[in-house]
Design an enzyme around this catalytic site. Structure first.
Site, short mmCIF file in Angstrom:
data_model
loop_
_atom_site.label_atom_id
_atom_site.label_comp_id
_atom_site.label_asym_id
_atom_site.label_seq_id
_atom_site.Cartn_x
_atom_site.Cartn_y
_atom_site.Cartn_z
CG HIS A 214 23.15 -154.94 41.52
ND1 HIS A 214 22.62 -154.05 40.63
CD2 HIS A 214 22.63 -156.16 41.19
CE1 HIS A 214 21.82 -154.69 39.78
NE2 HIS A 214 21.81 -155.97 40.11
CB SER B 164 13.18 -161.75 41.55
OG SER B 164 12.75 -160.67 40.77
CD1 TRP C 170 19.35 -160.84 37.25
CD2 TRP C 170 17.46 -159.67 37.26
NE1 TRP C 170 19.12 -160.43 35.95
CE2 TRP C 170 17.96 -159.70 35.93
CE3 TRP C 170 16.27 -158.99 37.51
CZ2 TRP C 170 17.31 -159.07 34.87
CZ3 TRP C 170 15.62 -158.36 36.45
CH2 TRP C 170 16.14 -158.40 35.15
CG HIS C 171 15.08 -156.38 40.27
ND1 HIS C 171 14.47 -157.61 40.27
CD2 HIS C 171 14.48 -155.67 39.27
CE1 HIS C 171 13.54 -157.64 39.34
NE2 HIS C 171 13.52 -156.49 38.71
N GLY C 172 19.15 -155.81 42.47
CA GLY C 172 20.13 -154.94 43.13
C GLY C 172 20.17 -155.19 44.61
#
Length: 579
Positions: A117, A376, A379-381
């Site tokens: 990321h 979360s 995990w997304h960025g």
């Protein structure tokens, strides 16, 4: 990209009519959609490979994923990254038999995900599809795999039903494992699923079910073949096209530039809130399309199979469903909304983060909720908007629990069995508040930039945060929660007293009925034998018998009511003793 595949996309450059700075972005999206639609015919081929020759299926899956990554997107390094990460976790799970193994795998995968990321943010390549999306799906699969191997080494008595069902008792073969992690219909957009589900699918034991049958002598028949899934898969594909078309239309009305532009300031407060809802809805539509499309390809392979509906006798295809738009758009509370959105990711967060970080024997609390939302976000960025959304969302979910626990019972009957007269009003209010709150909370998830996210919240007067803060401090104040609890107790006491009075009245009525039953006790009489020509021998006696039966029915109803009141009295006495 392979030269012969690149020609159609190169021809599009002069016909799309979009600005040059947006051309690469549009072409990247078109290529991604092409790869997802291509998975449909390839999934059809996969389904028809010999069931007994599992290695052919696994090899086909790996070969198609290699072709998609390298032939369409030129992601040679990316494909090696996926394989390398997968093999590292395989080696760790096979050789590191410590109880900390799943946590080591989780930490390593999340650290690697964070690096990807960060690299993407520091060295952006607009319009270029990189391996980050596929790696996000892989992180879910690999962490679940590590935990399943760990659970397979534990006695069944220490596992939940979910853990026992997905535990891996022996390490799979390398080719089987690579087929699982590189499953091409779900390569870039998911859905994620556990290895145990993949194993049941690849060996076809998933379809070994018994269903009702009128033709069989035993009344049942055994299904051992993958049922026809072309119809459900085609429907998902058509719905995906609908959602993508809706995305194009709604994004022309609701877009980030308007939220942050001067025109937005000309709107009144209520209009700004409604536009925010429209913006959130328009932003969800592309996810509906992508998830419906990938789910359809999974259904076509047979992986979406989820047993047979005993009522209709037809196959169910909801095993890998990732979103339920109608349930989400009309969710009455935060829990219902989250359970309908990105469902497989939420299941992963629940089963492999939320419940795993909660100590055994204890109930998950705010720390578990905050840890799950932080996971979360990571995990997304690394964009600040993700963290603004998920941190705020953790408070929203906590407040939603308080509302359901302390406010919702006031709109039900005191015994909680039936809705009260104002329950419908509570439900409609819940839908409106849930949608407007999540539209406000998720806006930074789409905007991403920190300053621009705060600018948007400023323009909407922080209405979401004000409501969250008010309710949070109300439920944590000395009197707030206590008042609601007293109201609930008062309603229960009043309800109990009413039932007790009814019971006294019923007892008196029952005593009267006892006397009548004794007077009309003609059970020894032979009233069922017909007289000549089939007519009753004694009409008066039959009338008395009919009256006796009616009284017996009333007696049984009254007995049931008395048992309910007696149970309530006992429960009340136990609660008093506990206090």
């Amino acid at each position: 990209m392979l030269a012969y595949l690149d020609k159609p996309f190169a021809a599009l450059e002069g016909t799309l009519g979009v600005p040059k700075d947006e051309l690469e972005l549009v072409l990247g999206a078109v290529k991604l959609l092409f790869s997802m639609f291509l998975s449909y015919p390839l999934a059809g081929i996969l389904k028809r490979l010999p069931e007994a020759q599992i290695w052919k299926k696994n090899l086909f899956i790996v070969a198609v994923s290699l072709f998609i990554c390298t032939g369409i997107f030129s992601l040679w390094t990316g494909f090696l990254t996926l394989v390398g990460t997968s093999m590292a976790i395989y080696y760790l799970a096979a050789n590191f038999k410590s109880p900390f193994m799943p946590w080591v795998a989780f930490a390593g995968l999340m650290a690697h995900m964070l690096y990807l990321h960060a690299y993407r943010e520091l060295f952006p390549r607009p319009g270029v599809v990189d391996i980050t999306g596929a790696q996000m799906v892989l992180v879910m699969k690999l962490t679940a795999f590590a935990w399943s191997v760990h659970d397979g080494r534990q006695p069944d008595s220490e596992l939940t039903e979910h853990q026992r069902n997905r535990a891996i008792r022996s390490m799979p073969g390398i080719l089987n494992y690579l087929g699982y992690v590189l499953f091409f219909p779900a390569l870039f957009a998911g859905p994620s699923f556990d290895y145990a589900e993949y194993q049941r699918w690849i060996t076809c034991t998933m379809f070994d079910v018994v269903v009702p049958s009128s033709k069989s002598s035993s009344g049942t028949k055994r299904k051992r073949r993958i049922p026809s899934s072309s119809g459900p898969a085609a429907l998902k594909g058509l719905m995906a096209v609908f959602w993508f078309a809706a995305t194009i239309k709604f994004k022309s009305w609701f877009y980030v530039e308007y939220l942050l532009g001067d025109e937005f300031l000309k709107l009144g407060f209520l209009s700004r809130v409604l536009y925010t809802y429209g913006f959130a809805f328009a932003s969800r539509l592309k996810y509906y399309g992508a998830w419906f499309l990938s789910e359809g390809a999974c259904i076509l392979t047979g992986l979406g199979y989820n047993g047979v509906d005993p009522k209709t006798g037809k196959a169910k295809w909801d095993r890998v469903t990732n979103v339920e738009p109608l349930k989400l758009e009309f969710a009455e509370n935060a829990r219902a909304l989250l359970e309908s959105w990105n469902m497989n990711t939420n299941q992963w967060l629940k089963n492999y983060v939320y419940l795993r970080i909660t100590p055994k024997g204890k109930k998950p609390g705010f720390r578990s909720t905050m840890g799950t939302f932080a996971t979360s976000a990571l995990w997304h960025g690394i964009s600040p908007g993700y963290y603004l959304t998920f941190i705020t969302g953790a408070f929203v979910q906590t407040i939603a629990k308080y509302l359901r626990r302390y406010v919702r019972p006031l709109f039900l009957s005191p015994d909680g069995a039936t809705p009260g007269p104002y329950k419908r009003l509570y439900d409609v209010s819940g839908i409106i508040l849930t949608q407007l709150t999540f539209a406000y909370v998720t806006a930074p998830f789409i905007i991403l930039d920190f300053k621009e996210s705060l600018l948007f919240w400023t323009r909407t007067y922080y209405y979401g945060h004000i409501g969250i803060a008010f309710l949070y401090f109300y439920f944590h104040s000395p009197y707030g929660r206590g008042i609601l609890i007293k109201l609930q107790k008062a309603r229960v006491v009043k309800f109990t007293q009413k039932k007790e009075k009814e019971a006294v009245t019923e007892e008196k009525a029952m005593e009267a009925m006892k006397g009548k039953l004794n007077r009309y006790n003609v059970s020894a009489m032979n009233v069922n034998e017909p007289g000549p020509l089939g007519l009753p021998e004694d009409v008066e006696r039959d009338v008395i018998e009919a009256g006796r039966k009616e009284l017996e029915r009333d007696w049984k109803k009254a007995e049931g009511l008395l048992r309910g009141v007696e149970s309530m009295r006992n429960r009340k006495a136990q609660e008093a003793g506990a206090r």
